[in-house]
Design an enzyme around this catalytic site. Sequence first.
Site, PDB file in Angstrom:
ATOM      1  N   SER A   1     -29.716  42.192  21.835  1.00 55.68           N
ATOM      2  CA  SER A   1     -30.319  42.320  23.169  1.00 55.68           C
ATOM      3  C   SER A   1     -30.417  43.788  23.543  1.00 55.68           C
ATOM      4  O   SER A   1     -30.113  44.181  24.651  1.00 55.68           O
ATOM      5  CB  SER A   1     -29.500  41.547  24.203  1.00 55.68           C
ATOM      6  N   CYS A   2     -30.856  44.639  22.599  1.00 56.07           N
ATOM      7  CA  CYS A   2     -31.032  46.064  22.871  1.00 56.07           C
ATOM      8  C   CYS A   2     -31.997  46.225  24.041  1.00 56.07           C
ATOM      9  O   CYS A   2     -33.032  45.557  24.118  1.00 56.07           O
ATOM     10  CB  CYS A   2     -31.586  46.772  21.643  1.00 56.07           C
TER      11      CYS A   2
ATOM     12  N   CYS B   1     -35.785  42.374  21.808  1.00 55.01           N
ATOM     13  CA  CYS B   1     -34.931  42.741  20.681  1.00 55.01           C
ATOM     14  C   CYS B   1     -34.598  41.451  19.965  1.00 55.01           C
ATOM     15  O   CYS B   1     -33.850  40.630  20.480  1.00 55.01           O
ATOM     16  CB  CYS B   1     -33.652  43.442  21.133  1.00 55.01           C
TER      17      CYS B   1
END
Lengths: 113, 208
Positions: B116-117, B112
């Site tokens: 910080s997906c 990501c």
Amino acid sequence: MPKKSPQSASARPSAYTPAPDRRFNPGDRVRVKNTYPPGHRRTPWYIRGKPGIIERVCGAFPNPEELAYGFSGEPKRVLYRVRFVMRDVWPDYQGAAHDLIEVEIFEHWLDPA
Amino acid sequence: MSHDHRHPPAHGRDHEAGLPSEHEILSRAMQELLEEKGVITAEQVRRRMEQFDEDFPYRGARVIAHAWADPEFRKRLLADGKAACAEFGIDLEADRLIAVENTAEVHNVVVCTLCSCYPRALLGMPPTWYKSENYRKRVVRDPRGVLKEFGTVLPDQVTVRVHDSNADMRYVVVPMRPRGTEGWSEERLAGLLTRDALVGVTIPGTNQ
């Protein structure tokens, strides 16, 4: 293994949300808008202006550009998975010519190409 | 389940070096207010953190091992990750999941670039390197170089397919099932599936 009892598609939790009024379909050629408006945007800078192909339709989602400021995110926007060839994104890309990158792009960031 | 090991305190600080950060203070204040107003209880928060530590990190390996063992499930997982996980008894909650399969021709890796997906309800909390600017900036520009640092060297004829998890979908990689694992139980197969393999920076093998 016993068969699962039949469930209607709508009763199952799905990764995808319906987007009947969409502008693009898988396989369509598109180009990401090359624009730099201020505000909360989910379109990464490195992909702006680049040509790609719709890989899949993810569905309609609340617009993150509105959600970020406490609005409802309505009307929802159609989100696509767009596939780009690495060498189109990075002219000096050192890896294989067939290497790919896929990015989630909302419809209003895409033009037909 | 044995419960004689120690849990970190509810706020996750297992060391007391230095002052809490601004975000930590904000988070504590928010929790206290929500408790005071009866919206949540401290027990619910503790329970949730326990899930993140002890349950979620092992879900991904079980799902992928099942996909290795059951080709029909694999098809359903690739078609709609969330629905397949639900069928397997795993509720991904808010996470919408796209499962991408590695083949002899294609290797997938997930990042990501914006934050910080990560599919937390499937893989637990993301590792520090996944959140690092170094990984996020470089894996979209030089994926083969970054993979090499993880010990993963891919031949030129294999297409590297990087997935930027930058909006509403989350991703998990379905690695190739290693040779020599015919007849293995799903539990044994799951033992081969590390978190890093499910993000796509490593390739599971039987000689780990």
